[in-house]
Design a protein around this motif. Structure first.
Motif, PDB file in Angstrom:
ATOM      1  N   SER A 125      -4.049   8.060   1.792  1.00 43.90           N
ATOM      2  CA  SER A 125      -5.482   8.119   2.089  1.00 43.90           C
ATOM      3  C   SER A 125      -6.327   7.931   0.838  1.00 43.90           C
ATOM      4  O   SER A 125      -7.297   7.168   0.836  1.00 43.90           O
ATOM      5  CB  SER A 125      -5.837   9.453   2.753  1.00 43.90           C
ATOM      6  N   MET A 126      -5.968   8.627  -0.230  1.00 37.45           N
ATOM      7  CA  MET A 126      -6.737   8.525  -1.475  1.00 37.45           C
ATOM      8  C   MET A 126      -6.723   7.107  -2.033  1.00 37.45           C
ATOM      9  O   MET A 126      -7.761   6.594  -2.467  1.00 37.45           O
ATOM     10  CB  MET A 126      -6.185   9.501  -2.514  1.00 37.45           C
ATOM     11  N   GLN A 127      -5.567   6.484  -2.024  1.00 41.75           N
ATOM     12  CA  GLN A 127      -5.469   5.126  -2.554  1.00 41.75           C
ATOM     13  C   GLN A 127      -6.226   4.130  -1.672  1.00 41.75           C
ATOM     14  O   GLN A 127      -6.886   3.230  -2.188  1.00 41.75           O
ATOM     15  CB  GLN A 127      -4.002   4.716  -2.719  1.00 41.75           C
ATOM     16  N   ALA A 128      -6.172   4.314  -0.369  1.00 45.85           N
ATOM     17  CA  ALA A 128      -6.935   3.442   0.540  1.00 45.85           C
ATOM     18  C   ALA A 128      -8.431   3.631   0.311  1.00 45.85           C
ATOM     19  O   ALA A 128      -9.185   2.652   0.268  1.00 45.85           O
ATOM     20  CB  ALA A 128      -6.570   3.746   1.990  1.00 45.85           C
ATOM     21  N   MET A 129      -8.861   4.874   0.123  1.00 46.42           N
ATOM     22  CA  MET A 129     -10.275   5.144  -0.125  1.00 46.42           C
ATOM     23  C   MET A 129     -10.718   4.503  -1.436  1.00 46.42           C
ATOM     24  O   MET A 129     -11.811   3.934  -1.511  1.00 46.42           O
ATOM     25  CB  MET A 129     -10.535   6.658  -0.144  1.00 46.42           C
ATOM     26  N   ARG A 130      -9.891   4.574  -2.453  1.00 46.49           N
ATOM     27  CA  ARG A 130     -10.226   3.934  -3.729  1.00 46.49           C
ATOM     28  C   ARG A 130     -10.367   2.421  -3.561  1.00 46.49           C
ATOM     29  O   ARG A 130     -11.307   1.826  -4.081  1.00 46.49           O
ATOM     30  CB  ARG A 130      -9.167   4.260  -4.773  1.00 46.49           C
ATOM     31  N   ARG A 131      -9.420   1.822  -2.853  1.00 45.41           N
ATOM     32  CA  ARG A 131      -9.494   0.362  -2.642  1.00 45.41           C
ATOM     33  C   ARG A 131     -10.756  -0.031  -1.884  1.00 45.41           C
ATOM     34  O   ARG A 131     -11.337  -1.080  -2.141  1.00 45.41           O
ATOM     35  CB  ARG A 131      -8.266  -0.128  -1.857  1.00 45.41           C
ATOM     36  N   SER A 145       0.831  -1.210   0.000  1.00 47.82           N
ATOM     37  CA  SER A 145       0.000   0.000   0.000  1.00 47.82           C
ATOM     38  C   SER A 145       0.864   1.259   0.000  1.00 47.82           C
ATOM     39  O   SER A 145       0.506   2.264  -0.628  1.00 47.82           O
ATOM     40  CB  SER A 145      -0.983  -0.002   1.174  1.00 47.82           C
ATOM     41  N   LEU A 146       2.003   1.219   0.679  1.00 53.33           N
ATOM     42  CA  LEU A 146       2.906   2.371   0.670  1.00 53.33           C
ATOM     43  C   LEU A 146       3.493   2.586  -0.726  1.00 53.33           C
ATOM     44  O   LEU A 146       3.531   3.714  -1.224  1.00 53.33           O
ATOM     45  CB  LEU A 146       4.025   2.184   1.693  1.00 53.33           C
ATOM     46  N   LEU A 147       3.918   1.524  -1.375  1.00 53.00           N
ATOM     47  CA  LEU A 147       4.475   1.655  -2.722  1.00 53.00           C
ATOM     48  C   LEU A 147       3.415   2.120  -3.717  1.00 53.00           C
ATOM     49  O   LEU A 147       3.710   2.912  -4.626  1.00 53.00           O
ATOM     50  CB  LEU A 147       5.101   0.337  -3.172  1.00 53.00           C
ATOM     51  N   ASP A 148       2.166   1.662  -3.541  1.00 53.35           N
ATOM     52  CA  ASP A 148       1.055   2.108  -4.382  1.00 53.35           C
ATOM     53  C   ASP A 148       0.853   3.614  -4.217  1.00 53.35           C
ATOM     54  O   ASP A 148       0.706   4.351  -5.200  1.00 53.35           O
ATOM     55  CB  ASP A 148      -0.202   1.335  -3.999  1.00 53.35           C
ATOM     56  N   ALA A 149       0.868   4.082  -2.974  1.00 54.52           N
ATOM     57  CA  ALA A 149       0.696   5.515  -2.708  1.00 54.52           C
ATOM     58  C   ALA A 149       1.883   6.312  -3.246  1.00 54.52           C
ATOM     59  O   ALA A 149       1.709   7.413  -3.780  1.00 54.52           O
ATOM     60  CB  ALA A 149       0.523   5.744  -1.209  1.00 54.52           C
ATOM     61  N   LEU A 150       3.079   5.773  -3.109  1.00 51.84           N
ATOM     62  CA  LEU A 150       4.265   6.466  -3.602  1.00 51.84           C
ATOM     63  C   LEU A 150       4.235   6.588  -5.127  1.00 51.84           C
ATOM     64  O   LEU A 150       4.561   7.641  -5.680  1.00 51.84           O
ATOM     65  CB  LEU A 150       5.524   5.729  -3.149  1.00 51.84           C
ATOM     66  N   THR A 151       3.798   5.546  -5.801  1.00 51.30           N
ATOM     67  CA  THR A 151       3.647   5.601  -7.260  1.00 51.30           C
ATOM     68  C   THR A 151       2.637   6.668  -7.655  1.00 51.30           C
ATOM     69  O   THR A 151       2.862   7.451  -8.583  1.00 51.30           O
ATOM     70  CB  THR A 151       3.220   4.220  -7.804  1.00 51.30           C
TER      71      THR A 151
END
Length: 71
Positions: free
Chosen positions: A42-48, A19-25
């Protein structure tokens, strides 16, 4: 805060390497924005999680299509 973690109305998502690498990308893909890495996590977690409403007054979320619950 500790009470919120144990409250069944709240979901606490663990941070993982993935999840950290996804957010960093995502963060790196938006050099024209002033997003923080925390915003991107936060945005990537909300999307998931399929969430579109955010309890924030941070306009960065509207730039990504989220609905701010208050301003």
């Amino acid at each position: 805060m500790r009470n919120a973690v144990h409250d069944p109305q709240w979901t606490v998502l663990p941070q993982s390497r993935t999840s950290l690498l996804d957010a960093l990308t995502f963060y790196e893909s938006r050099p024209d924005k002033a997003y923080s890495l925390t915003d991107c996590v936060s945005m990537q977690a909300m999307r998931r999680e399929g969430l579109t409403d955010v309890l924030s007054n941070d306009h960065h979320f509207t730039q990504e299509g989220f609905h701010i619950m208050f301003t």
